[in-house]
Design an enzyme around this catalytic site. Sequence first.
Site, mmCIF file in Angstrom:
data_model
loop_
_atom_site.group_PDB
_atom_site.id
_atom_site.type_symbol
_atom_site.label_atom_id
_atom_site.label_comp_id
_atom_site.label_asym_id
_atom_site.label_seq_id
_atom_site.Cartn_x
_atom_site.Cartn_y
_atom_site.Cartn_z
ATOM 1 C CG ASP A 69 -1.599 -0.813 1.325
ATOM 2 O OD1 ASP A 69 -2.817 -1.017 -0.148
ATOM 3 O OD2 ASP A 69 -2.558 -1.485 2.523
ATOM 4 C CG ASP A 77 -6.854 -1.136 -2.103
ATOM 5 O OD1 ASP A 77 -6.996 -2.503 -1.778
ATOM 6 O OD2 ASP A 77 -5.616 -1.231 -1.112
#
Length: 168
Positions: free
Chosen positions: A123, A141
Amino acid sequence: MSKPILSTGLRWLWLVLVVIVIDFASKQWIMNNMLLHETQPLMPFLNLFYAHNYGAAFSFLADKGGWQRWFFAGIAIAIAAALLVMMYRSRASQKLNNIAYALIIGGALGNLFDRAYHGFVVDFIDFYIGGWHFATFNIADCGICIGAALVVLEGFFSPTGKQAKQKG
């Protein structure tokens, strides 16, 4: 008798590849150019922040000893398979649904690759307002969230959704 692939929603599979390639390239760039937990400010509300997520959204189940890696991998495979079937059953002209499904599949497979190869998801997108930071996320995402939002929107704008409102 099978349908020609280009007449089905599978015509939109190229978008799955676009999401996977952009997700993979962005994660590779982050891993090659930043140190874990390093922050690079971009705008007054946006940082690059390199993090490893061993769980799911908002690091759900991140501290559960490793079994969640395979659990989330199984969920990603099941979702991708179900959406592929839905794309095959839909017409290519049902653009909004097929684009939504392709974005979700691309995101699910992008994060699946991370889980399978690294054991965690990379991330790096950090939105914040003042001292409040939203959960750090990635391009995969984004694909999943945008796809899910399009599915909801399609429910409001589709002819079957309008008929259901009129009958109710």
